[in-house]
Design an enzyme around this catalytic site. Structure first.
Site, PDB file in Angstrom:
ATOM      1  N   SER A 109      47.317   1.122  28.605  1.00 52.44           N
ATOM      2  CA  SER A 109      46.767   2.432  28.235  1.00 52.44           C
ATOM      3  C   SER A 109      46.748   2.612  26.720  1.00 52.44           C
ATOM      4  CB  SER A 109      47.647   3.530  28.864  1.00 52.44           C
ATOM      5  OG  SER A 109      47.376   4.787  28.277  1.00 52.44           O
ATOM      6  N   TYR A 132      41.191   5.850  25.510  1.00 59.73           N
ATOM      7  CA  TYR A 132      40.906   7.279  25.489  1.00 59.73           C
ATOM      8  C   TYR A 132      40.237   7.528  24.144  1.00 59.73           C
ATOM      9  CZ  TYR A 132      43.595   8.960  29.512  1.00 59.73           C
ATOM     10  OH  TYR A 132      44.050   9.245  30.776  1.00 59.73           O
ATOM     11  N   THR A 158      38.082   5.357  29.874  1.00 61.11           N
ATOM     12  CA  THR A 158      38.375   6.396  30.865  1.00 61.11           C
ATOM     13  C   THR A 158      37.518   7.620  30.567  1.00 61.11           C
ATOM     14  OG1 THR A 158      40.589   5.587  31.294  1.00 61.11           O
ATOM     15  CG2 THR A 158      40.186   7.900  31.782  1.00 61.11           C
ATOM     16  N   LYS A 255      36.100   3.892  33.808  1.00 57.60           N
ATOM     17  CA  LYS A 255      37.108   4.325  34.780  1.00 57.60           C
ATOM     18  C   LYS A 255      37.021   5.835  34.959  1.00 57.60           C
ATOM     19  CE  LYS A 255      42.098   4.353  35.577  1.00 57.60           C
ATOM     20  NZ  LYS A 255      42.487   5.765  35.325  1.00 57.60           N
ATOM     21  N   HIS A 279      41.589   9.600  39.001  1.00 61.89           N
ATOM     22  CA  HIS A 279      42.799   9.606  38.151  1.00 61.89           C
ATOM     23  C   HIS A 279      44.049   9.907  38.982  1.00 61.89           C
ATOM     24  CE1 HIS A 279      43.320   9.543  33.638  1.00 61.89           C
ATOM     25  NE2 HIS A 279      44.537   9.869  33.996  1.00 61.89           N
ATOM     26  N   GLY A 312      45.339   5.961  45.502  1.00 60.81           N
ATOM     27  CA  GLY A 312      45.764   6.228  46.881  1.00 60.81           C
ATOM     28  C   GLY A 312      46.252   5.014  47.627  1.00 60.81           C
TER      29      GLY A 312
HETATM   30  C1  FNR Z   1      47.977   7.484  35.139  1.00 57.93           C
HETATM   31  N1  FNR Z   1      46.623   7.149  34.993  1.00 57.93           N
HETATM   32  C2  FNR Z   1      46.092   6.855  33.764  1.00 57.93           C
HETATM   33  N2  FNR Z   1      44.777   6.492  33.655  1.00 57.93           N
HETATM   34  C3  FNR Z   1      44.241   6.165  32.433  1.00 57.93           C
HETATM   35  O1  FNR Z   1      43.063   5.843  32.337  1.00 57.93           O
HETATM   36  N3  FNR Z   1      45.048   6.182  31.309  1.00 57.93           N
HETATM   37  C4  FNR Z   1      46.365   6.555  31.368  1.00 57.93           C
HETATM   38  O2  FNR Z   1      47.054   6.547  30.352  1.00 57.93           O
HETATM   39  C5  FNR Z   1      46.909   6.925  32.619  1.00 57.93           C
HETATM   40  N4  FNR Z   1      48.213   7.333  32.727  1.00 57.93           N
HETATM   41  C6  FNR Z   1      48.785   7.577  33.970  1.00 57.93           C
HETATM   42  C7  FNR Z   1      50.130   7.902  34.084  1.00 57.93           C
HETATM   43  C8  FNR Z   1      50.692   8.112  35.342  1.00 57.93           C
HETATM   44  C9  FNR Z   1      52.155   8.450  35.458  1.00 57.93           C
HETATM   45  C10 FNR Z   1      49.894   8.008  36.520  1.00 57.93           C
HETATM   46  C11 FNR Z   1      50.466   8.207  37.897  1.00 57.93           C
HETATM   47  C12 FNR Z   1      48.543   7.699  36.399  1.00 57.93           C
HETATM   48  C13 FNR Z   1      45.759   7.037  36.200  1.00 57.93           C
HETATM   49  C14 FNR Z   1      45.865   5.612  36.791  1.00 57.93           C
HETATM   50  O3  FNR Z   1      45.233   4.680  35.932  1.00 57.93           O
HETATM   51  C15 FNR Z   1      45.175   5.541  38.154  1.00 57.93           C
HETATM   52  O4  FNR Z   1      43.838   5.991  38.028  1.00 57.93           O
HETATM   53  C16 FNR Z   1      45.894   6.360  39.214  1.00 57.93           C
HETATM   54  O5  FNR Z   1      47.282   6.185  39.106  1.00 57.93           O
HETATM   55  C17 FNR Z   1      45.408   5.940  40.587  1.00 57.93           C
HETATM   56  O6  FNR Z   1      46.060   6.669  41.599  1.00 57.93           O
HETATM   57  P1  FNR Z   1      47.395   6.112  42.325  1.00 57.93           P
HETATM   58  O7  FNR Z   1      47.216   4.642  42.532  1.00 57.93           O
HETATM   59  O8  FNR Z   1      48.512   6.399  41.408  1.00 57.93           O
HETATM   60  O9  FNR Z   1      47.439   6.853  43.607  1.00 57.93           O
HETATM   61  C1  LAC Z   2      47.937  11.050  32.777  1.00 61.18           C
HETATM   62  C2  LAC Z   2      47.148  10.667  31.559  1.00 61.18           C
HETATM   63  C3  LAC Z   2      47.995  10.191  30.418  1.00 61.18           C
HETATM   64  O1  LAC Z   2      47.371  10.953  33.882  1.00 61.18           O
HETATM   65  O2  LAC Z   2      46.153   9.687  31.885  1.00 61.18           O
HETATM   66  O3  LAC Z   2      49.082  11.467  32.627  1.00 61.18           O
END
Ligand code: FNR
Ligand code: LAC
Length: 385
Positions: A109, A132, A158, A255, A279, A312
């Site tokens: 990330s 980002y 993203t 994404k 997300h 999921g």
């Molecule tokens: C994320 N996700 C996420 N996505 C992204 O593009 N940049 C990021 O920094 C983050 N940070 C992040 C932190 C935490 C704690 C979570 C749970 C999720 C989203 C991640 O890439 C992904 O899309 C989701 O986690 C998919 O859903 P599941 O597999 O957690 O159910």
């Molecule tokens: C989050 C951001 C950092 O889901 O993507 O917390």
């Protein structure tokens, strides 16, 4: 509970809950508003049944595939997630090493707590940098140039975070980066002495204030905390995405695409892949589940762009259902984050072992020897008789 007693993701989630101060656990486990979309993301897989073929001769199976031009041992990507050293002191290093041991893609990330260069030097398994877009164009240019120099295999932009989702658990717990020393936060740390000792002795609570991005041109060093709190820019549009694709020049993934129209826009700007994603339910609550939306996306752009079903996933059969629906891979964050928080690299490897075994067992019971044999004919919607 111990790691060896974890036989599924709910066990790992409970182990993470035992180890983490609740504000940190809730940041991982939580989602936006009523968290309805987060729940639906996983429940969506239960609305589709598998129809196996038996006696198909499955002594030898191959779970491998090609994702964005690179071989992957499983049709699975570890999605980029922020602040991993807040969850466990090994952080992104643990996830990178586990991904390498299992031969998988993983994402870093923009809000990672280990530098682009260190991760690139650590492992050779395919890696994506998740961008980002920041208001300071110098930061975007700097990160893209660093990823090129470090040899990252893909840039993943993203696009579903133009503003942050309403994370009510975080509002309630006061989770921020850097952590605030409110009375309730201090009490939460006191209830989790192992995590707190690790964080205090190794990170000295300074972690998100590490300067990890430097703006090209101004040379201004920006900490993760500042980036996290200043990055969102509602001016982000398709022209910006197209410019970033041009600047990057390599394998490019978007994404957070959910509509067929946006999937077609992704093809038009020359993206190589899209992660159909909401997300993890952390942005627009009420959004459709990626697995529910997959058929519409496959109808619109299948064969023109790689389609990854993100979110999921908690079982090997979820991965198989996503592939049978036309995705080239599935991906997820919590599928490895609970394990990371619970037990670092050992935890992530335990989670990936569970998933790999479930994928292998599911393929055998489905009567398929290679993932590209999975197709719609093996699925039945519960609604349709
Ligand atoms: C994320 N996700 C996420 N996505 C992204 O593009 N940049 C990021 O920094 C983050 N940070 C992040 C932190 C935490 C704690 C979570 C749970 C999720 C989203 C991640 O890439 C992904 O899309 C989701 O986690 C998919 O859903 P599941 O597999 O957690 O159910
Ligand atoms: C989050 C951001 C950092 O889901 O993507 O917390």
């Amino acid at each position: 509970m111990r790691l060896s007693g974890c036989h599924n993701f709910e066990d790992l989630r409970q182990l993470a809950r035992q180890r983490l101060p609740w504000p940190v656990f809730d940041y991982i486990d939580g989602a936006a508003d009523d968290e309805a979309t987060k729940a639906r993301n996983t429940a969506a897989f239960d609305d589709v049944d598998l129809v196996p073929n038996v006696l198909a001769g499955v002594a030898q199976i191959d779970t491998g595939c090609t994702i964005m031009g690179r071989h992957s041992a499983l049709p699975l990507i570890l999605s980029p997630t922020a602040l991993q050293r807040v969850f466990h002191w090994q952080g992104e290093r643990a996830v990178a090493r586990a991904a390498e041991r299992f031969g998988l893609w993983f994402g870093i990330s923009s809000l990672a707590t280990v530098s682009i260069e260190e991760i690139a030097a650590l492992v050779s398994t395919p890696k994506m940098f998740q961008l980002y877009v920041h208001k300071d164009a110098g930061l975007n240019t700097s990160m893209i140039d660093r990823c090129k120099a470090a040899g990252f295999d893909a840039l993943t932009l993203t696009v579903d975070t133009i503003v942050s989702g309403k994370r009510e658990r975080c509002q309630r717990s006061g989770f921020t980066t850097p952590p605030r020393f409110t009375p309730s936060a201090i009490w939460s740390y006191a209830t989790r002495p192992r995590w707190t000792l690790d964080y205090l002795l190794r990170e000295k609570f300074r972690l998100p204030n590490l300067d990890t991005h430097v703006s090209e041109g101004t040379g201004r060093a920006v900490s993760i905390a500042e980036y996290f709190n200043t990055m969102l820019d509602t001016a982000m549009d398709w022209d910006t995405a197209a410019r970033i694709r041009q600047d990057w020049g390599g394998t490019f993934c978007l994404k957070g695409v959910m509509s067929a129209a946006d999937a077609r826009r992704a093809v038009e700007i020359g993206a190589d892949a899209i992660m159909v994603s909401n997300h993890g339910g952390r942005q627009l609550d009420g959004s459709r589940a990626p697995f529910d939306q997959l058929a519409e996306i496959v109808d619109a752009v299948g064969g023109e762009i790689e389609i990854i079903c993100d979110g999921g996933v908690r079982r090997g059969t979820h991965v198989l259902k996503a592939l049978a629906s036309g995705a080239s891979a599935a991906s997820g964050g919590r599928l490895y984050l609970y394990a990371l928080a619970a037990a670092g690299q050992q935890g992530v490897e335990h989670a990936l072992t569970l998933l790999r075994d479930e994928i292998e067992r599911g393929m055998r019971l489905m009567g398929v020897t290679h993932v590209d044999q999975l197709d719609q004919a093996m699925l039945r919607s519960r609604q349709r008789r």
